[in-house]
Design an enzyme around this catalytic site. Structure first.
Site, mmCIF file in Angstrom:
data_model
loop_
_atom_site.group_PDB
_atom_site.id
_atom_site.type_symbol
_atom_site.label_atom_id
_atom_site.label_comp_id
_atom_site.label_asym_id
_atom_site.label_seq_id
_atom_site.Cartn_x
_atom_site.Cartn_y
_atom_site.Cartn_z
ATOM 1 N N ASP A 58 -10.419 2.728 1.862
ATOM 2 C CA ASP A 58 -10.128 2.709 3.983
ATOM 3 C C ASP A 58 -10.888 3.985 4.503
ATOM 4 O O ASP A 58 -11.581 3.688 5.512
ATOM 5 C CB ASP A 58 -8.939 2.104 4.021
ATOM 6 C CG ASP A 58 -8.537 1.362 3.617
ATOM 7 O OD1 ASP A 58 -9.599 0.287 3.051
ATOM 8 O OD2 ASP A 58 -6.859 0.950 2.614
ATOM 9 N N LYS A 91 0.533 -1.440 -0.565
ATOM 10 C CA LYS A 91 -0.075 -0.281 -0.038
ATOM 11 C C LYS A 91 1.045 1.187 0.063
ATOM 12 O O LYS A 91 0.544 2.483 -0.460
ATOM 13 C CB LYS A 91 -0.972 0.056 1.116
ATOM 14 C CG LYS A 91 -1.935 -1.044 1.055
ATOM 15 C CD LYS A 91 -2.908 -1.200 2.295
ATOM 16 C CE LYS A 91 -3.903 -1.817 2.175
ATOM 17 N NZ LYS A 91 -5.300 -1.560 3.867
#
Ligand code: NAP
Length: 274
Positions: A106, A70
């Site tokens: 997220d 990420k």
């Protein structure tokens, strides 16, 4: 029933490991329900630069990015959303012509899950944990105008995240003396197989009208069971997972996600894996 043609646009998830991911079934169910000529597969990727080169060269239309890529993926992209850049993590890549753009859903997922129970602007939220999820959730809550208190186990790491979030930090053990509009467990405490663990003593939960646990295996964590007994409003880990996936679907397709189909897919997988 998913059908693959010469025209099918390919999506996927890059990370390591990815075989346990719930995203392929969730996104394929959504593509299928919307009759889109798209398919989503899991790509186990050890080498993030190689994976991004493959996305470019194979014409892959979009991917989810998971641990451990990420952060490392960011310099390999052509552009990144401002909030994702501030978080320092991308979990979604979308192809725009020949360019690859990075986003982070997220924080959107966490905000949407919590916003069902609480007006975020002006609320005080106690976040437990200082890992990748706590980071995304913290930056997201800041975007929404909430006040954050961060509590975590490892002081150095917790203090550094609190500095970046411009909020206060306390040791995890002191969290039980706090009071806030909501409590979010963003640690892995309570996750299978350690299902008897909880990050917060039951007696302290009455100080939090809303308790959200992002752990989704199991869905009913000890924290949420004890929050029910304390009369708190509860939000389980499926909500953030679902809404972050729905935001990815919207980025990739420009359409609203079929939420119920995606929720059913996640539930079937989570219950099926018990
Ligand atoms: P991470 O980056 O590894 O961070 C884990 C955090 O948990 C760290 O702050 C760590 O403390 C803390 N922690 C772990 N064991 C602990 C213990 N025994 N006592 C106190 N603190 C402990 O992990 P992550 O990616 O943020 O994921 C955290 C959890 O969220 C996992 O269960 C994951 O499955 C879940 N998750 C859910 C979603 C969703 O959509 N629902 C999305 C992502 C992740 P230190 O600060 O001391 O290292």
């Amino acid at each position: 029933m998913l059908k693959i043609y010469g025209t099918t646009q390919v999506y996927g998830i890059i990370g390591n490991p990815v075989s346990h991911s719930l995203s392929p079934a969730m996104h394929n169910a959504a593509f299928d329900a919307c009759r889109l000529d798209k398919a989503y597969v899991a790509f186990p990727a050890l080498d993030v630069a190689g994976a991004v080169a493959a996305i470019r060269n194979l014409g892959i239309a979009g991917v989810s990015v998971t641990i451990p890529h990420k952060q490392a993926v960011i310099p390999l992209l052509d552009s990144v959303d401002p909030v994702a850049a501030r978080i320092g993590a991308v979990n979604t890549i979308v192809r725009r012509g020949q360019k690859l753009h990075g986003a982070n859903t997220d924080w959107l997922g966490a905000n949407q899950a919590l916003a069902e129970a609480l007006k975020l602007a002006g609320s005080t939220v106690l976040i437990l944990g200082a890992g990748g999820s706590a980071r995304a959730i913290g930056f997201g809550l800041r975007e929404a105008g909430a006040k954050i208190i961060l509590a975590s186990r490892t002081a150095e790491k917790g203090r550094e995240l609190a500095r970046q979030l411009d909020c206060s930090w306390i040791p995890l053990k002191q969290a039980e003396c706090q009071k806030a509009d909501a409590l979010i467990n963003a640690t892995s405490v309570g996750m299978s197989p350690n299902v008897d663990a909880t990050p917060m003593p039951a007696a302290a939960l009455v100080a939090f009208p809303v308790v959200m646990d992002i752990v989704y295996a199991p869905l009913q964590t000890r924290l949420l069971r004890e929050a029910a007994a304390a009369g708190c409003h509860r939000i389980d880990g499926l909500a953030m997972l679902l809404y972050q996936g729905a935001a990815q679907f919207a980025i990739w397709t420009g359409r609203e996600a079929p939420l119920e189909i995606m929720r059913r897919s996640l539930l079937a997988q989570l219950v099926g894996s018990k």
